[in-house]
Design a protein around this motif. Structure first.
Motif, PDB file in Angstrom:
ATOM      1  N   UNK A 116      23.188  34.829  -3.955  1.00 57.00           N
ATOM      2  CA  UNK A 116      24.164  35.455  -4.854  1.00 57.00           C
ATOM      3  C   UNK A 116      23.784  36.893  -5.132  1.00 57.00           C
ATOM      4  N   UNK A 157      12.309  36.583 -15.602  1.00 53.26           N
ATOM      5  CA  UNK A 157      11.890  35.200 -15.856  1.00 53.26           C
ATOM      6  C   UNK A 157      10.870  34.732 -14.827  1.00 53.26           C
ATOM      7  N   UNK A 177      19.599  26.659 -16.968  1.00 53.21           N
ATOM      8  CA  UNK A 177      20.843  27.389 -17.260  1.00 53.21           C
ATOM      9  C   UNK A 177      21.082  28.472 -16.208  1.00 53.21           C
ATOM     10  N   UNK A 178      20.006  29.168 -15.819  1.00 52.98           N
ATOM     11  CA  UNK A 178      20.175  30.188 -14.780  1.00 52.98           C
ATOM     12  C   UNK A 178      20.574  29.550 -13.451  1.00 52.98           C
ATOM     13  N   UNK A 179      19.920  28.451 -13.126  1.00 54.56           N
ATOM     14  CA  UNK A 179      20.273  27.774 -11.880  1.00 54.56           C
ATOM     15  C   UNK A 179      21.718  27.285 -11.918  1.00 54.56           C
ATOM     16  N   UNK A 228      20.188  29.645  -3.532  1.00 55.27           N
ATOM     17  CA  UNK A 228      21.541  30.078  -3.883  1.00 55.27           C
ATOM     18  C   UNK A 228      21.483  31.287  -4.812  1.00 55.27           C
ATOM     19  N   UNK A 229      20.540  31.254  -5.765  1.00 50.67           N
ATOM     20  CA  UNK A 229      20.418  32.372  -6.708  1.00 50.67           C
ATOM     21  C   UNK A 229      20.178  33.682  -5.954  1.00 50.67           C
ATOM     22  N   UNK A 287      21.028  19.444 -11.139  1.00 52.00           N
ATOM     23  CA  UNK A 287      20.146  20.323 -10.370  1.00 52.00           C
ATOM     24  C   UNK A 287      18.710  20.162 -10.858  1.00 52.00           C
ATOM     25  N   UNK A 288      17.792  20.753 -10.113  1.00 51.11           N
ATOM     26  CA  UNK A 288      16.386  20.722 -10.499  1.00 51.11           C
ATOM     27  C   UNK A 288      15.993  22.046 -11.142  1.00 51.11           C
ATOM     28  N   UNK A 324      24.124  28.592 -13.593  1.00 55.96           N
ATOM     29  CA  UNK A 324      24.969  29.772 -13.435  1.00 55.96           C
ATOM     30  C   UNK A 324      25.127  30.119 -11.962  1.00 55.96           C
ATOM     31  N   UNK A 325      24.013  30.023 -11.228  1.00 58.88           N
ATOM     32  CA  UNK A 325      24.049  30.419  -9.828  1.00 58.88           C
ATOM     33  C   UNK A 325      24.664  29.361  -8.918  1.00 58.88           C
ATOM     34  N   UNK A 326      24.521  28.112  -9.290  1.00 62.10           N
ATOM     35  CA  UNK A 326      25.003  27.046  -8.410  1.00 62.10           C
ATOM     36  C   UNK A 326      26.437  26.646  -8.751  1.00 62.10           C
ATOM     37  N   UNK A 378      10.083  19.303 -10.149  1.00 61.50           N
ATOM     38  CA  UNK A 378      10.909  19.788 -11.254  1.00 61.50           C
ATOM     39  C   UNK A 378      11.830  18.668 -11.713  1.00 61.50           C
ATOM     40  N   UNK A 383       6.987  33.641 -15.246  1.00 63.62           N
ATOM     41  CA  UNK A 383       6.560  32.293 -14.845  1.00 63.62           C
ATOM     42  C   UNK A 383       5.342  32.363 -13.918  1.00 63.62           C
ATOM     43  N   UNK A 392      21.985  40.822 -14.850  1.00 63.91           N
ATOM     44  CA  UNK A 392      21.538  39.461 -14.552  1.00 63.91           C
ATOM     45  C   UNK A 392      20.332  39.469 -13.608  1.00 63.91           C
ATOM     46  N   UNK A 413      12.464  24.165 -16.552  1.00 64.81           N
ATOM     47  CA  UNK A 413      12.722  24.053 -17.983  1.00 64.81           C
ATOM     48  C   UNK A 413      14.170  24.439 -18.264  1.00 64.81           C
ATOM     49  N   UNK A 455      15.588  27.019 -19.714  1.00 64.88           N
ATOM     50  CA  UNK A 455      16.028  28.377 -19.377  1.00 64.88           C
ATOM     51  C   UNK A 455      16.341  28.483 -17.894  1.00 64.88           C
ATOM     52  N   UNK A 456      15.446  27.909 -17.072  1.00 67.02           N
ATOM     53  CA  UNK A 456      15.687  27.976 -15.633  1.00 67.02           C
ATOM     54  C   UNK A 456      16.902  27.127 -15.255  1.00 67.02           C
ATOM     55  N   UNK A 467      18.239  25.603  -5.493  1.00 70.61           N
ATOM     56  CA  UNK A 467      18.842  26.406  -6.560  1.00 70.61           C
ATOM     57  C   UNK A 467      18.415  27.874  -6.447  1.00 70.61           C
ATOM     58  N   UNK A 468      17.148  28.105  -6.103  1.00 70.10           N
ATOM     59  CA  UNK A 468      16.659  29.485  -5.985  1.00 70.10           C
ATOM     60  C   UNK A 468      17.207  30.152  -4.736  1.00 70.10           C
ATOM     61  N   UNK A 500      17.284  39.916 -15.666  1.00 68.57           N
ATOM     62  CA  UNK A 500      16.956  38.695 -16.394  1.00 68.57           C
ATOM     63  C   UNK A 500      16.305  37.657 -15.470  1.00 68.57           C
ATOM     64  N   UNK A 501      16.910  37.477 -14.304  1.00 65.09           N
ATOM     65  CA  UNK A 501      16.437  36.448 -13.374  1.00 65.09           C
ATOM     66  C   UNK A 501      15.031  36.777 -12.858  1.00 65.09           C
TER      67      UNK A 501
END
Lengths: 128, 257
Positions: free
Chosen positions: B42, B155, A69-71, B38-39, A60-61, A73-75, A39, B159, B148, A64, A66-67, B35-36, B151-152
């Motif tokens: 959360x 997505x 921005x979500x990442x 942590x997501x 972050x990695x 938000x979470x990080x 990524x 994918x 959220x 795309x 959209x991902x 990142x995932x 949405x998450x």
């Protein structure tokens, strides 16, 4: 059929890579982390509240935008750090060359008259 | 006459949040990318937080009952969020079976979250306008979080469905594994004050919109479905969750640290 099992220990990978050794491929189907380095890298900018500007907070990695921005938000906003997020793929950021710092930045150091410090500001004006 | 939630209804809402939250927390440290990881952590915490709110409300109701001894109580003789989470056995839990299933792979995890969060979103929308102030307040808070989650997970399902051959196959397999469990959403055996028919139609429309983008066939509500969770009849998986989650409290009652 003979199968050789090679046990890799911490540090082996780096040494083998330098020696040009053939590193056994990781089976991507059951080793999900192998997808992550593919990524692209994104730079994240977060605005902490209305009226302030977006500040760089890290990278972050993500696959795309959209991902990303979500990442982000979470990080980067999980402790109420922001109300708005920008992301930009790191490869689109062009940076000045640190080697050229002398010619780039030194000439400004003796030109104090460029600072607007010689004006008297009214009390009511803030954020100057 | 104004609506008063029953203890069973509140415990059902709390158990759903706690069990799904616990399942998702199992990904902590095992996510496919930092990142995932942590997501999902959360999201897991959102559910555990929601569970606390519902358990607290349930405990308040229990403590005002004459026969509160029917519920697990602490040393002071009070029901608390902790006694309800840690001192009940599997047959006392009222969560949907879907939520206690193992995480499986990324496709099962994200599709399960989508199926559940889309339902939760519609449920909480209705509860957030409930005349009971505490129910409405908890629902309104959780609704933002769940929006959220939808949405998450949406997505990710898209994918996977629109990704590689393997990711699509895994999503397809996840669909076949999970779909028989969605029927429990619409039973409303505990008679929550909600309009099930409109929720069902909206839910199916939403899910099929995601399925279309994921190149999955349109989902049809199953004529037969797995059931029992809200009545305390669970899969074998719940016992293992509780064994892990409740171990400390069971082995060292009233432990503090």
């Amino acid at each position: 059929m003979n199968t050789t099992i090679r046990i890799l220990r911490y540090g082996d990978y780096d040494a083998m890579q330098k020696a040009g050794s053939n590193i056994p491929a990781t089976n991507s189907s059951n080793h999900a982390t192998s997808t992550a380095p593919e990524w692209p890298l994104w730079e994240v900018f977060v605005r902490s509240k209305q009226g302030l500007d977006h500040k760089h907070v890290g990278s972050l990695h993500a696959a795309d935008a959209a991902m990303a921005i979500e990442n982000a938000r979470d990080v980067y906003t999980r402790r109420q750090e922001g109300v708005s997020i920008w992301v930009v793929e790191s490869k689109y950021i062009h940076a000045s060359n640190p080697d050229e710092a002398d010619s780039f930045y030194e000439p400004a150091s003796d030109k104090v008259y460029r600072h607007p410090t010689f004006y008297d500001l009214p009390e009511a004006i803030k954020h100057m | 006459m104004s609506y008063q939630p029953t203890v069973s209804q509140l415990i059902h809402l709390a158990d759903n949040a706690l069990i799904l939250g616990h399942r998702l927390s199992e990904w902590c440290g095992h996510g496919p990318a930092l990142e995932q990881d942590i997501a999902l952590s959360n999201i897991a915490l959102d559910y555990v937080g929601a569970a606390r709110n519902w358990y607290q409300l349930a405990a308040n109701q229990i403590n005002s009952l004459q026969d509160k001894a029917a519920f697990p109580l602490n040393a002071q003789g009070e029901a608390t969020e902790d006694t309800l989470a840690y001192l009940r056995d599997a047959f006392d839990f009222k969560n949907f079976l879907l939520l206690e299933l193992p995480n499986g792979d990324w496709a099962v995890t994200t599709l399960r979250l989508l199926l559940s969060a889309s339902y939760q979103q519609l449920l909480l929308q209705q509860l957030s306008t409930n005349e009971h102030a505490d129910v409405a307040a908890i629902a309104a808070k959780s609704l933002k979080e769940v929006t959220y989650h939808v949405r998450w997970s949406e997505d990710w399902v898209k994918r996977l469905g629109d990704g590689t051959d393997e990711s699509h196959q895994r999503l397809q397999a996840a669909y076949h594994e999970l779909w028989p469990y969605i029927g429990e959403f619409w039973e409303n055996k505990l008679a929550l004050p909600i309009d099930i028919a409109s929720m069902q139609a909206q839910w199916l429309a939403k899910i099929n919109q995601v399925f279309e983008a994921s190149h999955l066939p349109q989902g049809v509500l199953p004529t037969w479905h797995q059931t029992g969770g809200t009545e305390g009849i669970h899969t074998e998986h719940l016992g293992y969750i509780l064994a892990e989650m409740q171990f400390l409290q069971r082995a060292y009652p009233n432990a503090e640290w």
